[in-house]
Design a protein around this motif. Structure first.
Motif, PDB file in Angstrom:
ATOM      1  N   PHE A 253       0.831  -1.204   0.000  1.00  0.00           N
ATOM      2  CA  PHE A 253       0.000   0.000   0.000  1.00  0.00           C
ATOM      3  C   PHE A 253       0.865   1.253   0.000  1.00  0.00           C
ATOM      4  CE2 PHE A 253      -2.314   3.274   2.430  1.00  0.00           C
ATOM      5  CZ  PHE A 253      -3.382   3.469   1.558  1.00  0.00           C
ATOM      6  N   LEU A 254       1.914   1.260   0.818  1.00  0.00           N
ATOM      7  CA  LEU A 254       2.792   2.421   0.883  1.00  0.00           C
ATOM      8  C   LEU A 254       3.569   2.612  -0.414  1.00  0.00           C
ATOM      9  CD1 LEU A 254       4.141   2.125   4.533  1.00  0.00           C
ATOM     10  CD2 LEU A 254       2.405   3.682   3.662  1.00  0.00           C
ATOM     11  N   SER A 255       3.981   1.511  -1.035  1.00  0.00           N
ATOM     12  CA  SER A 255       4.709   1.649  -2.298  1.00  0.00           C
ATOM     13  C   SER A 255       3.786   2.144  -3.410  1.00  0.00           C
ATOM     14  CB  SER A 255       5.369   0.340  -2.688  1.00  0.00           C
ATOM     15  OG  SER A 255       4.406  -0.634  -3.001  1.00  0.00           O
ATOM     16  N   VAL A 256       2.526   1.711  -3.406  1.00  0.00           N
ATOM     17  CA  VAL A 256       1.564   2.194  -4.401  1.00  0.00           C
ATOM     18  C   VAL A 256       1.316   3.684  -4.199  1.00  0.00           C
ATOM     19  CG1 VAL A 256      -0.863   2.069  -5.092  1.00  0.00           C
ATOM     20  CG2 VAL A 256       0.464  -0.011  -4.850  1.00  0.00           C
ATOM     21  N   GLU A 257       1.180   4.123  -2.943  1.00  0.00           N
ATOM     22  CA  GLU A 257       0.997   5.550  -2.671  1.00  0.00           C
ATOM     23  C   GLU A 257       2.184   6.359  -3.168  1.00  0.00           C
ATOM     24  OE1 GLU A 257       0.329   6.256   1.461  1.00  0.00           O
ATOM     25  OE2 GLU A 257      -1.844   6.193   1.238  1.00  0.00           O
ATOM     26  N   LYS A 258       3.397   5.852  -2.935  1.00  0.00           N
ATOM     27  CA  LYS A 258       4.600   6.564  -3.367  1.00  0.00           C
ATOM     28  C   LYS A 258       4.661   6.635  -4.890  1.00  0.00           C
ATOM     29  CE  LYS A 258       9.631   6.507  -2.984  1.00  0.00           C
ATOM     30  NZ  LYS A 258       9.823   6.712  -4.401  1.00  0.00           N
ATOM     31  N   ASN A 259       4.323   5.550  -5.567  1.00  0.00           N
ATOM     32  CA  ASN A 259       4.327   5.550  -7.036  1.00  0.00           C
ATOM     33  C   ASN A 259       3.296   6.525  -7.589  1.00  0.00           C
ATOM     34  OD1 ASN A 259       6.378   3.675  -7.124  1.00  0.00           O
ATOM     35  ND2 ASN A 259       4.999   1.923  -7.358  1.00  0.00           N
ATOM     36  N   GLN A 260       2.107   6.575  -6.970  1.00  0.00           N
ATOM     37  CA  GLN A 260       1.083   7.503  -7.429  1.00  0.00           C
ATOM     38  C   GLN A 260       1.522   8.948  -7.223  1.00  0.00           C
ATOM     39  OE1 GLN A 260      -2.448   6.390  -5.303  1.00  0.00           O
ATOM     40  NE2 GLN A 260      -3.041   4.836  -6.801  1.00  0.00           N
ATOM     41  N   GLU A 261       2.200   9.208  -6.110  1.00  0.00           N
ATOM     42  CA  GLU A 261       2.693  10.554  -5.834  1.00  0.00           C
ATOM     43  C   GLU A 261       3.764  10.961  -6.844  1.00  0.00           C
ATOM     44  OE1 GLU A 261       4.464  12.360  -1.890  1.00  0.00           O
ATOM     45  OE2 GLU A 261       2.637  11.201  -1.534  1.00  0.00           O
ATOM     46  N   ASP A 262       4.655  10.028  -7.185  1.00  0.00           N
ATOM     47  CA  ASP A 262       5.686  10.316  -8.182  1.00  0.00           C
ATOM     48  C   ASP A 262       5.070  10.590  -9.555  1.00  0.00           C
ATOM     49  OD1 ASP A 262       7.626  10.002  -6.258  1.00  0.00           O
ATOM     50  OD2 ASP A 262       8.116   7.931  -6.842  1.00  0.00           O
ATOM     51  N   MET A 263       4.077   9.790  -9.924  1.00  0.00           N
ATOM     52  CA  MET A 263       3.409  10.008 -11.218  1.00  0.00           C
ATOM     53  C   MET A 263       2.686  11.348 -11.253  1.00  0.00           C
ATOM     54  SD  MET A 263       4.156   7.644 -13.289  1.00  0.00           S
ATOM     55  CE  MET A 263       2.963   7.980 -14.548  1.00  0.00           C
ATOM     56  N   LYS A 264       2.071  11.720 -10.125  1.00  0.00           N
ATOM     57  CA  LYS A 264       1.378  13.009 -10.057  1.00  0.00           C
ATOM     58  C   LYS A 264       2.380  14.156 -10.202  1.00  0.00           C
ATOM     59  CE  LYS A 264      -1.681  15.705  -7.115  1.00  0.00           C
ATOM     60  NZ  LYS A 264      -2.357  15.781  -5.822  1.00  0.00           N
ATOM     61  N   ARG A 265       3.558  14.014  -9.556  1.00  0.00           N
ATOM     62  CA  ARG A 265       4.587  15.047  -9.639  1.00  0.00           C
ATOM     63  C   ARG A 265       5.094  15.183 -11.082  1.00  0.00           C
ATOM     64  NH1 ARG A 265       8.272  12.982  -6.340  1.00  0.00           N
ATOM     65  NH2 ARG A 265       7.035  13.552  -4.543  1.00  0.00           N
ATOM     66  N   ILE A 266       5.294  14.053 -11.762  1.00  0.00           N
ATOM     67  CA  ILE A 266       5.757  14.086 -13.149  1.00  0.00           C
ATOM     68  C   ILE A 266       4.711  14.723 -14.053  1.00  0.00           C
ATOM     69  CG2 ILE A 266       6.330  12.606 -15.129  1.00  0.00           C
ATOM     70  CD1 ILE A 266       7.665  10.713 -13.086  1.00  0.00           C
ATOM     71  N   THR A 267       3.434  14.379 -13.832  1.00  0.00           N
ATOM     72  CA  THR A 267       2.352  14.944 -14.638  1.00  0.00           C
ATOM     73  C   THR A 267       2.252  16.454 -14.436  1.00  0.00           C
ATOM     74  OG1 THR A 267       1.147  12.859 -14.413  1.00  0.00           O
ATOM     75  CG2 THR A 267      -0.113  14.779 -15.142  1.00  0.00           C
ATOM     76  N   LEU A 268       2.361  16.908 -13.195  1.00  0.00           N
ATOM     77  CA  LEU A 268       2.317  18.346 -12.930  1.00  0.00           C
ATOM     78  C   LEU A 268       3.504  19.065 -13.549  1.00  0.00           C
ATOM     79  CD1 LEU A 268       1.111  18.397  -9.218  1.00  0.00           C
ATOM     80  CD2 LEU A 268      -0.162  19.148 -11.232  1.00  0.00           C
ATOM     81  N   ALA A 269       4.675  18.430 -13.522  1.00  0.00           N
ATOM     82  CA  ALA A 269       5.853  19.050 -14.131  1.00  0.00           C
ATOM     83  C   ALA A 269       5.687  19.165 -15.641  1.00  0.00           C
ATOM     84  CB  ALA A 269       7.098  18.234 -13.800  1.00  0.00           C
ATOM     85  N   ASN A 270       5.087  18.155 -16.266  1.00  0.00           N
ATOM     86  CA  ASN A 270       4.869  18.217 -17.711  1.00  0.00           C
ATOM     87  C   ASN A 270       3.809  19.239 -18.080  1.00  0.00           C
ATOM     88  OD1 ASN A 270       6.785  16.248 -18.191  1.00  0.00           O
ATOM     89  ND2 ASN A 270       5.297  14.572 -18.169  1.00  0.00           N
ATOM     90  N   ALA A 271       2.789  19.399 -17.243  1.00  0.00           N
ATOM     91  CA  ALA A 271       1.686  20.304 -17.570  1.00  0.00           C
ATOM     92  C   ALA A 271       1.988  21.755 -17.216  1.00  0.00           C
ATOM     93  CB  ALA A 271       0.423  19.850 -16.849  1.00  0.00           C
ATOM     94  N   TYR A 272       2.594  22.005 -16.056  1.00  0.00           N
ATOM     95  CA  TYR A 272       2.750  23.377 -15.578  1.00  0.00           C
ATOM     96  C   TYR A 272       4.198  23.847 -15.485  1.00  0.00           C
ATOM     97  CZ  TYR A 272      -2.087  22.678 -14.241  1.00  0.00           C
ATOM     98  OH  TYR A 272      -3.424  22.395 -14.265  1.00  0.00           O
ATOM     99  N   GLY A 273       5.146  23.005 -15.789  1.00  0.00           N
ATOM    100  CA  GLY A 273       6.549  23.390 -15.717  1.00  0.00           C
ATOM    101  C   GLY A 273       7.220  22.759 -14.508  1.00  0.00           C
ATOM    102  N   ALA A 274       8.540  22.814 -14.501  1.00  0.00           N
ATOM    103  CA  ALA A 274       9.310  22.138 -13.461  1.00  0.00           C
ATOM    104  C   ALA A 274       9.219  22.841 -12.113  1.00  0.00           C
ATOM    105  CB  ALA A 274      10.766  22.034 -13.885  1.00  0.00           C
ATOM    106  N   ALA A 275       8.876  24.126 -12.101  1.00  0.00           N
ATOM    107  CA  ALA A 275       8.843  24.868 -10.839  1.00  0.00           C
ATOM    108  C   ALA A 275       7.591  24.558 -10.013  1.00  0.00           C
ATOM    109  CB  ALA A 275       8.915  26.367 -11.096  1.00  0.00           C
TER     110      ALA A 275
END
Length: 140
Positions: free
Chosen positions: A39-61
């Motif tokens: 469960f914790l590893s799935v949460e961490k993977n989802q958080e990483d994917m969300k961070r990557i998606t936000l970086a692609n959509a709104y920029g690295a900052a």
């Protein structure tokens, strides 16, 4: 050059037995339940994917700014005592307000009959790093 006459034994950290009772090392040796680790590893993977998606959509900052806000909101807490910290700002930022946890359908652990309230002085000692161990005996 001579060898030291005594051998230092440092098996673990210092445990305050008078304040927190006898130390049970079983919880330190045995890991968490396998489903909890998944469960914790799935949460961490989802958080990483969300961070990557936000970086692609709104920029690295943007993810960096969200990380700074998360750090600021995670530090804001009430002192230990009868009223626990709700961490509402952090829950709103992470989106965990919409999550349905066990405390929503089961009793809150703080409302159990075996729960002992936190001693404010020992809680602050643990928070400030002046002593080690849980802030309250009921957390052991």
């Amino acid at each position: 050059m001579e060898a030291p006459k005594t051998i230092e034994h440092q098996i673990g950290e210092v445990h305050d037995s008078l304040r927190f009772g006898l130390d049970a090392k079983r919880g330190d040796i045995i890991g968490s339940h396998p489903l909890e680790s998944v469960f914790l590893s799935v949460e961490k993977n989802q958080e990483d994917m969300k961070r990557i998606t936000l970086a692609n959509a709104y920029g690295a900052a943007f993810p960096v700014q969200m990380g700074i806000e998360r750090q600021m909101l995670s530090r804001f807490q009430r002192p230990p005592g009868p009223i626990p910290s709700s961490m509402l700002g952090l829950e709103a930022l992470t989106g965990s307000l919409e999550d349905f946890g066990f405390e929503d359908y089961l009793n809150d652990p703080r409302e159990s009959e075996t729960f002992r309230p936190v001693d404010m002085h020992s809680g602050m000692e643990v928070r400030l790093g002046m002593s080690k161990g849980p802030a309250c005996k009921s957390f052991m």
